[in-house]
Design an enzyme around this catalytic site. Structure first.
Site, PDB file in Angstrom:
ATOM      1  N   LYS A 122      -4.111   3.477   2.030  1.00 38.21           N
ATOM      2  CA  LYS A 122      -3.910   4.629   1.157  1.00 38.21           C
ATOM      3  C   LYS A 122      -3.594   5.835   2.023  1.00 38.21           C
ATOM      4  O   LYS A 122      -4.038   5.913   3.172  1.00 38.21           O
ATOM      5  CB  LYS A 122      -5.188   4.926   0.351  1.00 38.21           C
TER       6      LYS A 122
HETATM    7  N1  GLU Z   1      -0.782   4.048  -6.233  1.00 38.95           N
HETATM    8  C1  GLU Z   1      -0.755   2.821  -6.944  1.00 38.95           C
HETATM    9  C2  GLU Z   1      -2.122   2.166  -6.910  1.00 38.95           C
HETATM   10  O1  GLU Z   1      -3.123   2.799  -6.667  1.00 38.95           O
HETATM   11  C3  GLU Z   1       0.366   1.900  -6.481  1.00 38.95           C
HETATM   12  C4  GLU Z   1       0.279   1.453  -5.051  1.00 38.95           C
HETATM   13  C5  GLU Z   1       1.523   0.713  -4.572  1.00 38.95           C
HETATM   14  O2  GLU Z   1       2.387   0.436  -5.350  1.00 38.95           O
HETATM   15  O3  GLU Z   1       1.540   0.431  -3.372  1.00 38.95           O
HETATM   16  O4  GLU Z   1      -2.249   1.012  -7.197  1.00 38.95           O
END
Ligand code: GLU
Length: 436
Positions: A122
């Site tokens: 993240k």
């Molecule tokens: N931000 C989204 C999540 O928390 C998508 C993450 C992604 O597609 O890598 O799942």
């Protein structure tokens, strides 16, 4: 390998936000519970308790006034046991290391549960994006990419949109990475616009995946979706796409809210009309929407409405023990990451309120990202229909796996415990297979 890249002074000016550590404690505890149930070897548990890499970068931006401001940016890579690190990038004033760490681990479990060949990561920048001009935002994003680049790559770590980021930032991201590396690298980030190598179904993917889960949950609970009442907290991309999908299926969305407050109508809101209003007035919030018969409510009331399904799709830590104790919702489907605190989760299970956890409910987004990444890295083509069908099938498979595990094992329908157990088993199997 653990590497800490902390530039001198990067933390100066950082505000503290208790929510990040609350979320981290919740996700760690959940993981530890699953590890204990499965009897996972302590050495492996200890490895997964820590993130592989925590990167903190200082992001200097020349503001429109000519003055320089320094922002703090993070990227945390939790585990790549099952594939390249994967996870969104958020812009928010409350972003801190603990929050990003927790969210990175959630991505590891989410990808494993959906059985996509990615690990978890993240990223975030501590910034209030509404304060920045378009040019400032672009310079911020591009500088963040340059500072992070040695640790990001098509087969290394692939960011995506998250809170307050969208296709626009992802297009800047891919472009800046390509310029710096001097070759096109569309697969380095997902959630791009169609013309930058994006997938036609990615933007709606989280909402449709979530909607699919809601319909399946109602079916399993023996409730007709045409009469069920649904409330949605948060009207960003996830909340909005979920509302659109569920309204299209004939569901009754009785309440929605954003930072300006909420609106309620027992017979169901006219989602198409709200959508028209928001489209015609870009940047406007729900408090500017007026229609006969709607009642203004605040977020606290929305969380306690007597609905069949409550969908928290805003930020973390919204379902507190007080909400869990008093809500009249019959079930909760988590659109946001980490919307329920640990004590609240236990109370909800005790009260027999079924909760579909974030790592399952909102996983349609990363599944859409996987399809986009596959197309970028292999040249395969994905139509809207094929993308939608793949997301639907994968979400249903994951939902059924979790449901079956929960009913087999504990009978009290603790879907979160079941989801963590399945995810953890898969991650541990990958670690054991590689003897790492
Ligand atoms: N931000 C989204 C999540 O928390 C998508 C993450 C992604 O597609 O890598 O799942």
């Amino acid at each position: 390998m653990v590497m800490n890249t902390t530039p001198k002074g990067a933390l100066r000016g950082q505000t503290t936000y208790a929510g990040g550590s609350t979320l981290l404690a919740t996700t760690q505890r959940q993981f530890e519970r699953a590890a204990a149930v499965l009897g996972i070897d302590e050495a492996i548990v200890e490895r997964l308790r820590h993130c592989d890499r925590q990167i903190i970068v200082s992001v200097p931006v020349k503001m429109d006034s000519g003055r320089w401001e320094h922002f703090v940016g993070y990227r945390v890579q939790h585990s790549n046991a099952r594939g390249p690190y994967k996870g969104g990038l958020r812009f928010h004033p409350h972003v801190d290391l603990a929050e990003i760490e927790a969210l990175a681990a959630l991505m590891t479990w989410k990808c494993a549960l959906l059985d996509v060949p990615f690990g978890g990561a993240k990223g975030g920048i501590q910034v209030d994006p509404s304060r920045l001009s378009e040019g400032e935002l672009e310079r911020l994003t591009r500088e963040y990419v340059r500072r992070l680049l040695p640790n990001i790559g098509e087969y290394l770590d692939i960011p995506a949109p998250d809170v307050n980021t969208s296709e626009k930032e992802m297009a800047w991201f891919a472009d800046e990475a390509g310029r710096t590396l001097m070759r096109p690298v569309p697969g380095i980030v997902t959630g791009k616009p169609l013309d930058s190598g994006g997938n036609v179904g990615r933007k709606e993917a989280t909402g449709r995946g979530l909607g699919t889960v809601v319909l399946e949950l109602l079916r399993r609970l023996g409730k007709d979706h045409l009469t069920a009442g649904i409330a949605i907290q948060g009207y960003g991309n996830v909340g909005r796409q979920t509302a659109l999908f569920l309204a299209e299926q004939g569901c009754r969305i009785v309440a929605i809210s954003d930072i300006s407050g909420g609106i309620y109508q027992a017979r169901g809101l006219d989602i198409d009309d709200i959508e028209r209003h928001l489209r015609e007035n870009p940047g406007s919030l729900l408090d500017s929407y007026h229609a006969p018969g709607i009642e203004r409510i605040d977020n606290q009331r929305l969380l306690r409405l007597p609905v069949d399904v409550l969908i928290p799709a805003a930020l973390e830590n919204q379902i507190t023990p007080e909400v869990a104790q008093t809500t009249e919702a019959k079930s909760i489907v988590e659109g946001a990451n980490g919307p329920t605190t640990l004590d609240a989760q236990d109370l909800l299970v005790e009260r027999g309120i079924v909760v579909v956890p974030d790592i399952l409910a909102n996983a349609g987004g990363v599944f859409g990202s996987y399809i986009e990444w596959l197309a970028n890295t292999t040249g395969s083509e994905w139509s809207l229909e094929r993308t939608r069908e793949a997301i639907r099938t994968s979400m249903l498979r994951a939902f059924n796996n979790v449901w079956d595990r929960a009913t087999e094992k504990n009978g009290n329908l603790d879907l979160r415990a079941a989801a963590y157990e399945i995810a953890l088993e898969r991650v541990v199997a990958a670690m054991n297979a590689r003897y790492c």
